[in-house]
Design a protein around this motif. Sequence first.
Motif, PDB file in Angstrom:
ATOM      1  N   LEU A   1       0.854  -1.181   0.000  1.00 54.87           N
ATOM      2  CA  LEU A   1       0.000   0.000   0.000  1.00 54.87           C
ATOM      3  C   LEU A   1       0.895   1.237   0.000  1.00 54.87           C
ATOM      4  O   LEU A   1       1.725   1.414   0.891  1.00 54.87           O
ATOM      5  N   GLU A   2       0.705   2.080  -0.990  1.00 54.84           N
ATOM      6  CA  GLU A   2       1.539   3.274  -1.134  1.00 54.84           C
ATOM      7  C   GLU A   2       0.679   4.389  -1.716  1.00 54.84           C
ATOM      8  O   GLU A   2      -0.014   4.196  -2.712  1.00 54.84           O
ATOM      9  N   GLY A   3       0.711   5.535  -1.057  1.00 61.15           N
ATOM     10  CA  GLY A   3      -0.079   6.653  -1.536  1.00 61.15           C
ATOM     11  C   GLY A   3      -1.565   6.368  -1.556  1.00 61.15           C
ATOM     12  O   GLY A   3      -2.307   6.918  -2.372  1.00 61.15           O
ATOM     13  N   GLY A   4      -2.015   5.477  -0.678  1.00 57.95           N
ATOM     14  CA  GLY A   4      -3.423   5.159  -0.584  1.00 57.95           C
ATOM     15  C   GLY A   4      -3.919   4.150  -1.594  1.00 57.95           C
ATOM     16  O   GLY A   4      -5.124   3.873  -1.657  1.00 57.95           O
ATOM     17  N   ALA A   5      -3.022   3.576  -2.385  1.00 64.40           N
ATOM     18  CA  ALA A   5      -3.415   2.577  -3.384  1.00 64.40           C
ATOM     19  C   ALA A   5      -2.530   1.347  -3.257  1.00 64.40           C
ATOM     20  O   ALA A   5      -1.381   1.428  -2.805  1.00 64.40           O
ATOM     21  N   LEU A   6      -3.081   0.194  -3.632  1.00 60.92           N
ATOM     22  CA  LEU A   6      -2.287  -1.029  -3.664  1.00 60.92           C
ATOM     23  C   LEU A   6      -1.532  -1.054  -4.992  1.00 60.92           C
ATOM     24  O   LEU A   6      -2.126  -1.254  -6.049  1.00 60.92           O
ATOM     25  N   VAL A   7      -0.225  -0.828  -4.916  1.00 69.85           N
ATOM     26  CA  VAL A   7       0.543  -0.588  -6.134  1.00 69.85           C
ATOM     27  C   VAL A   7       1.292  -1.823  -6.631  1.00 69.85           C
ATOM     28  O   VAL A   7       1.642  -1.900  -7.808  1.00 69.85           O
ATOM     29  N   ARG A   8       1.571  -2.781  -5.750  1.00 71.50           N
ATOM     30  CA  ARG A   8       2.284  -3.988  -6.161  1.00 71.50           C
ATOM     31  C   ARG A   8       1.866  -5.147  -5.287  1.00 71.50           C
ATOM     32  O   ARG A   8       1.426  -4.962  -4.146  1.00 71.50           O
ATOM     33  N   SER A   9       2.013  -6.359  -5.797  1.00 71.33           N
ATOM     34  CA  SER A   9       1.767  -7.546  -4.987  1.00 71.33           C
ATOM     35  C   SER A   9       2.664  -8.670  -5.461  1.00 71.33           C
ATOM     36  O   SER A   9       3.102  -8.683  -6.617  1.00 71.33           O
ATOM     37  N   VAL A  10       2.954  -9.602  -4.560  1.00 68.10           N
ATOM     38  CA  VAL A  10       3.713 -10.802  -4.911  1.00 68.10           C
ATOM     39  C   VAL A  10       2.952 -11.998  -4.355  1.00 68.10           C
ATOM     40  O   VAL A  10       2.339 -11.916  -3.285  1.00 68.10           O
ATOM     41  N   GLU A  11       2.977 -13.089  -5.085  1.00 64.32           N
ATOM     42  CA  GLU A  11       2.248 -14.291  -4.671  1.00 64.32           C
ATOM     43  C   GLU A  11       3.212 -15.439  -4.421  1.00 64.32           C
ATOM     44  O   GLU A  11       4.268 -15.536  -5.057  1.00 64.32           O
ATOM     45  N   HIS A  12       2.804 -16.291  -3.489  1.00 64.22           N
ATOM     46  CA  HIS A  12       3.558 -17.506  -3.219  1.00 64.22           C
ATOM     47  C   HIS A  12       3.020 -18.617  -4.101  1.00 64.22           C
ATOM     48  O   HIS A  12       1.845 -19.000  -3.976  1.00 64.22           O
ATOM     49  N   HIS A  13       3.831 -19.104  -5.002  1.00 68.94           N
ATOM     50  CA  HIS A  13       3.458 -20.231  -5.834  1.00 68.94           C
ATOM     51  C   HIS A  13       3.861 -21.519  -5.118  1.00 68.94           C
ATOM     52  O   HIS A  13       4.946 -21.608  -4.534  1.00 68.94           O
ATOM     53  N   GLN A  14       3.005 -22.494  -5.156  1.00 70.09           N
ATOM     54  CA  GLN A  14       3.209 -23.737  -4.408  1.00 70.09           C
ATOM     55  C   GLN A  14       4.613 -24.289  -4.626  1.00 70.09           C
ATOM     56  O   GLN A  14       5.054 -24.467  -5.757  1.00 70.09           O
ATOM     57  N   GLY A  15       5.328 -24.539  -3.522  1.00 70.96           N
ATOM     58  CA  GLY A  15       6.650 -25.142  -3.596  1.00 70.96           C
ATOM     59  C   GLY A  15       7.775 -24.180  -3.906  1.00 70.96           C
ATOM     60  O   GLY A  15       8.919 -24.604  -4.086  1.00 70.96           O
ATOM     61  N   ASP A  16       7.492 -22.886  -3.964  1.00 71.16           N
ATOM     62  CA  ASP A  16       8.524 -21.904  -4.326  1.00 71.16           C
ATOM     63  C   ASP A  16       8.644 -20.851  -3.231  1.00 71.16           C
ATOM     64  O   ASP A  16       8.563 -19.654  -3.485  1.00 71.16           O
TER      65      ASP A  16
END
Length: 252
Positions: A209-224
């Motif tokens: 969350l930056e500047g009131g907006a969700l600007v980036r995300s990362v996901e956990h891929h199974q086994g990684d």
Amino acid sequence: MSEPAAALRGVAQRFGRKVVLRNLELELRPGTIVGLVGANGSGKTTLFSVLSGLLQPDAGERRLFGREADEVDAPARARLAYVAHATQLYGALSARENLRLFADLRAAAGLSTRPADDVLLELGLSPEALGRPVATFSRGMAQRVALARALAARPELLLLDEPFTALDAAGRGMLSRVLLDERSRGAAVLLSSHDFDALIQICDRIVLLEGGALVRSVEHHQGDREGFRRRAAALWHDLPADPGDTMADGPR
């Protein structure tokens, strides 16, 4: 794919001239844990307040449990739990009495609650502590009681604003295990934290969350898990510098 337990579409929130959330998009699905990170003042607590119904968004749509929620009514509130910075416990009551009072209020609405002692012990309170006034507890012990009260309701949506605050290493490990159990039960969990390692161990996704907006995300891929750690570390290092915020030191 299952219906999101909660979703925000184009949500905006301002206080006077200050824009705190802008065009915010977020989905929280059953059986997932999402970590929320951002510098101090980025709007994390405001986001929790909008999701829980403590604040009405100025614009956009809030959906809870598959339907639009212009107001968060009693049936929706019964299905979610929010643990804020302040524990909001009754200091003169014991840990057991705090949870029994909560259970009595739910029972009056025809709702069930887990036995107080069971959930307090699960959260790491000693049997001897259950009958002591909460006013005599350390900040970490009070945090455990607040978390126990939230989990006693078996919420479908669990919102946790800095839940690892004041917990020692054993307490953080205990809470991580409990949250993984909640995910296995099917709960949707959103938590903010300055504890990088805890987020990496339990989260399916981390959003910035930056500047009131969700600007980036990362996901956990199974086994990684290691790849997830590297991607999350890159996101972490993109946080704006803040002398009072230790988050940037997390992955080092």
